[in-house]
Design an enzyme around this catalytic site. Structure first.
Site, short mmCIF file in Angstrom:
data_model
loop_
_atom_site.label_atom_id
_atom_site.label_comp_id
_atom_site.label_asym_id
_atom_site.label_seq_id
_atom_site.Cartn_x
_atom_site.Cartn_y
_atom_site.Cartn_z
N HIS A 67 -8.27 0.94 -3.82
CA HIS A 67 -9.21 0.44 -2.76
C HIS A 67 -10.10 2.22 -2.44
O HIS A 67 -9.42 2.95 -2.03
CB HIS A 67 -8.42 0.12 -1.44
CG HIS A 67 -9.23 0.25 -0.31
ND1 HIS A 67 -8.70 -0.12 0.97
CD2 HIS A 67 -10.68 0.13 -0.02
CE1 HIS A 67 -9.41 -0.19 1.79
NE2 HIS A 67 -10.78 0.02 1.35
N HIS B 171 -1.46 -1.30 -4.18
CA HIS B 171 -2.35 -1.06 -3.46
C HIS B 171 -2.58 0.56 -3.44
O HIS B 171 -1.69 1.03 -2.83
CB HIS B 171 -2.65 -1.69 -2.43
CG HIS B 171 -3.84 -1.55 -1.62
ND1 HIS B 171 -4.81 -2.58 -1.77
CD2 HIS B 171 -4.13 -0.61 -0.51
CE1 HIS B 171 -6.09 -2.16 -1.08
NE2 HIS B 171 -5.65 -1.07 -0.22
N MET C 85 -9.07 8.35 -0.22
CA MET C 85 -9.95 8.71 0.73
C MET C 85 -10.60 9.84 0.56
O MET C 85 -9.97 10.68 0.36
CB MET C 85 -9.08 8.57 2.16
CG MET C 85 -8.30 7.43 2.66
SD MET C 85 -7.60 7.45 4.18
CE MET C 85 -6.62 5.93 3.96
N SER D 102 0.88 -1.28 0.06
CA SER D 102 0.09 0.09 0.15
C SER D 102 0.93 1.23 0.16
O SER D 102 1.54 1.38 0.94
CB SER D 102 -1.05 -0.17 1.09
OG SER D 102 -1.52 1.30 1.30
N MET E 84 -11.92 4.26 -0.66
CA MET E 84 -12.84 4.84 0.83
C MET E 84 -13.25 5.87 0.71
O MET E 84 -13.22 6.99 1.14
CB MET E 84 -11.73 4.76 1.92
CG MET E 84 -11.29 3.34 2.24
SD MET E 84 -9.85 3.37 3.18
CE MET E 84 -8.57 3.57 1.80
N ASP F 155 -6.57 -6.46 4.35
CA ASP F 155 -5.81 -5.11 4.59
C ASP F 155 -5.82 -4.42 6.01
O ASP F 155 -7.07 -4.16 6.52
CB ASP F 155 -6.67 -4.10 3.40
CG ASP F 155 -6.10 -2.76 3.33
OD1 ASP F 155 -4.96 -2.46 4.04
OD2 ASP F 155 -6.91 -1.97 2.62
N MET G 37 -11.23 -5.69 5.53
CA MET G 37 -10.48 -4.71 6.51
C MET G 37 -10.33 -5.27 7.74
O MET G 37 -11.15 -5.88 8.50
CB MET G 37 -11.28 -3.40 6.60
CG MET G 37 -11.44 -2.49 5.51
SD MET G 37 -10.12 -2.26 4.34
CE MET G 37 -9.07 -1.33 5.49
N ASP H 128 -4.96 3.81 -2.02
CA ASP H 128 -6.01 4.10 -1.03
C ASP H 128 -6.48 5.36 -1.11
O ASP H 128 -5.77 6.45 -0.82
CB ASP H 128 -5.44 4.10 0.48
CG ASP H 128 -5.34 2.56 0.97
OD1 ASP H 128 -6.23 1.68 0.82
OD2 ASP H 128 -4.08 2.43 1.16
C1 DX5 Z 1 -6.28 1.70 5.60
C2 DX5 Z 1 -5.67 1.26 4.09
C3 DX5 Z 1 -4.61 0.51 4.14
C4 DX5 Z 1 -3.50 0.93 4.96
C5 DX5 Z 1 -2.86 -0.18 5.50
O1 DX5 Z 1 -7.33 2.46 5.53
O2 DX5 Z 1 -6.80 0.68 3.59
O3 DX5 Z 1 -4.22 -0.08 2.95
O4 DX5 Z 1 -2.51 1.52 3.94
O5 DX5 Z 1 -1.86 0.16 6.13
P1 DX5 Z 1 -0.92 -0.66 7.29
O6 DX5 Z 1 -0.38 -1.91 6.40
O7 DX5 Z 1 0.37 0.25 7.58
O8 DX5 Z 1 -1.71 -1.17 8.39
ZN ZN Z 2 -6.18 -0.28 1.62
#
Ligand code: DX5
Ligand code: ZN
Length: 214
Positions: free
Chosen positions: A64, A31, A35, A6, A66, A173, A135, A33
């Site tokens: 991903h 990956h 948001m 990620s 969010m 994740d 998650m 993310d």
């Molecule tokens: C959290 C993300 C993850 C995050 C994971 O909302 O979806 O992908 O980057 O980070 P670690 O591996 O540090 O928990």
């Molecule tokens: Zn993620």
């Protein structure tokens, strides 16, 4: 094991270097993310950054989202070359329609579940999915501790998948490291997402390799 590092935990001031490291690694995906500050209490990055990443990354993009109303961005993500579009079940009023739209655009469809959402919510769509993203932390931030209940959910999801003949991969994740990765592998996970464990390490290539060979 398939591995999806990620980029959220990467050094954004040196993104090209980080991406070249991933390109040279044993990672299977990258990956991303996204948001929006509404679905989750944080804002990360959006389309201009994904576009820049897609020009450098040799790994397929595992996006991903969010965000609320993810169905609005199917074509945009397709144009940016995303391989997998993950939408949160909790963010979709018309999940069946959104899964259809993702496939229609030529991408793989993933549905993501928050830690509090039961696996049984997928019973009527599991046969349409390419993957399910569980998650193992509450979404919004990297570096949080792994929620142990996820191991039970991986087993339940594996049972649901196998009993329906679905071929959806099980991706997990949040809080993934060597110890939790090992437990997830035993429970039946197919893809591990790892942010901090990879990018905050002195030797990230070794960490990716370690997860790869779990
Ligand atoms: C959290 C993300 C993850 C995050 C994971 O909302 O979806 O992908 O980057 O980070 P670690 O591996 O540090 O928990
Ligand atoms: Zn993620």
């Amino acid at each position: 094991m398939l591995v999806s590092p990620s980029i959220l935990a990467a050094d954004f001031a040196n993104l090209q270097k980080e991406l070249e490291m991933i390109n040279s690694s044993e990672a299977d995906y990258l990956h991303l993310d996204v948001m929006d500050g509404v679905f989750v209490p944080n804002i990360s990055f959006g389309f201009p950054v994904i576009e820049a990443i897609s020009k450098i990354s040799l790994k397929p993009l595992d996006v991903h989202l969010m965000i609320v109303e993810p169905h609005k961005w199917v074509n945009r993500l397709k144009d940016l070359g995303a391989e997998i579009m993950n939408v949160h079940l909790e963010a979709c009023l018309h999940l069946d329609r959104t899964i259809f739209a993702i496939h229609d655009a030529g991408m793989k469809a993933g549905v993501t579940l928050n830690p509090s959402t039961p696996v049984s919510m997928l019973v009527d769509v599991i046969d349409q999915l390419d993957l399910v993203l569980l998650m193992s932390v509450n979404p919004g931030f990297g570096g949080q501790p792994f929620i142990q209940n996820t191991l039970k959910k991986v087993k339940e999801l594996k049972e649901l998948r196998d009993s329906t003949g679905s071929s959806a991969l099980i991706e997990v994740d949040g809080g993934v490291n060597e110890a939790t990765g090992n437990s997830l592998s035993e429970a039946g996970a197919d893809i591990l997402v790892a942010g901090s464990y990879v990018f905050k390490a002195e030797k990230p290539l070794e960490r990716i390799s370690l997860l790869k060979h779990l």
